[in-house]
Design an enzyme around this catalytic site. Sequence first.
Site, PDB file in Angstrom:
ATOM      1  N   GLY A 177      81.006  29.282  31.558  1.00  0.00           N
ATOM      2  CA  GLY A 177      80.110  30.254  32.179  1.00  0.00           C
ATOM      3  C   GLY A 177      80.511  30.601  33.593  1.00  0.00           C
ATOM      4  O   GLY A 177      81.582  30.226  34.088  1.00  0.00           O
ATOM      5  N   ASP A 219      63.664  23.096  36.784  1.00  0.00           N
ATOM      6  CA  ASP A 219      64.570  22.013  37.194  1.00  0.00           C
ATOM      7  C   ASP A 219      65.824  21.946  36.330  1.00  0.00           C
ATOM      8  O   ASP A 219      66.467  20.896  36.270  1.00  0.00           O
ATOM      9  CB  ASP A 219      63.833  20.671  37.151  1.00  0.00           C
ATOM     10  CG  ASP A 219      63.292  20.363  35.748  1.00  0.00           C
ATOM     11  OD1 ASP A 219      63.351  21.261  34.880  1.00  0.00           O
ATOM     12  OD2 ASP A 219      62.805  19.235  35.531  1.00  0.00           O
ATOM     13  N   GLU A 261      91.658  23.392  31.210  1.00  0.00           N
ATOM     14  CA  GLU A 261      91.281  22.114  30.612  1.00  0.00           C
ATOM     15  C   GLU A 261      90.117  22.278  29.634  1.00  0.00           C
ATOM     16  O   GLU A 261      89.229  21.413  29.540  1.00  0.00           O
ATOM     17  CB  GLU A 261      90.935  21.084  31.694  1.00  0.00           C
ATOM     18  CG  GLU A 261      92.126  20.719  32.565  1.00  0.00           C
ATOM     19  CD  GLU A 261      91.816  19.561  33.504  1.00  0.00           C
ATOM     20  OE1 GLU A 261      90.947  18.742  33.162  1.00  0.00           O
ATOM     21  OE2 GLU A 261      92.431  19.489  34.575  1.00  0.00           O
TER      22      GLU A 261
END
Length: 229
Positions: free
Chosen positions: A47, A85, A115
């Site tokens: 992302g 949160d 990676e």
Amino acid sequence: MLNSYSSADKVLLAVDCIIFGFDKEGLKILLIKRDFEPEKGKWSLIGGFLKKDEKLDSAAIRILDRYTGIHDIYMEQLHAYSDIDRDPVERTISVAYFALINIENHNAELIQNYEAQWFSVANAPKLIFDHNSMLRHAIRRLRYRTSTKPVGFELLPEKFTMRQLLELYEAILSKELDKRNFISKINSLDILIKLDEKDMMSSRKGSYLYAFDKEKYDAKLLNDFVLNL
């Protein structure tokens, strides 16, 4: 009016991509090791953050192209995740997309440079934040799509056997399907072209190869149907 804007809370907007692929080993998900804190070194969806001059779709396309090297990808906006949160550093809302690609077509060097790694969906590692929830949501959406739209054009090679198509659907649905019933249902969609070629690796007699009729396939994508498998 300007004072109203300046007093509003500021939040970050992330775009996370659930990238599905398919090969002889089954349905796979492309993951990356996070290279910054928090959760550095742990597995994550791929992302990035929305830029000021971008639309959400454009950001997803940019992210997908950066990590796979593929420009024309089937993707679909999945859901917005806004738990207060969900990111321990900053208040961050994430809009998730799921994408389907043919593993054979991706840029392996790009994936290695970042990676990133393909994992079997069934054996994917624990992911950071709420990314496991995003993955489960994407799998449910993909399974629903198999009952309302044709699936496979993006995941299979240009030429494929009926066995490969069956194995794709079985991998997505995570269950064994009746072969004769499956072939009958797929043929009823009228989206396949039977080729005068055979895959001689599958058996002594070989298995006929098929290709998707793109025009008919695209037309089916626009109209929902029920495919009870």
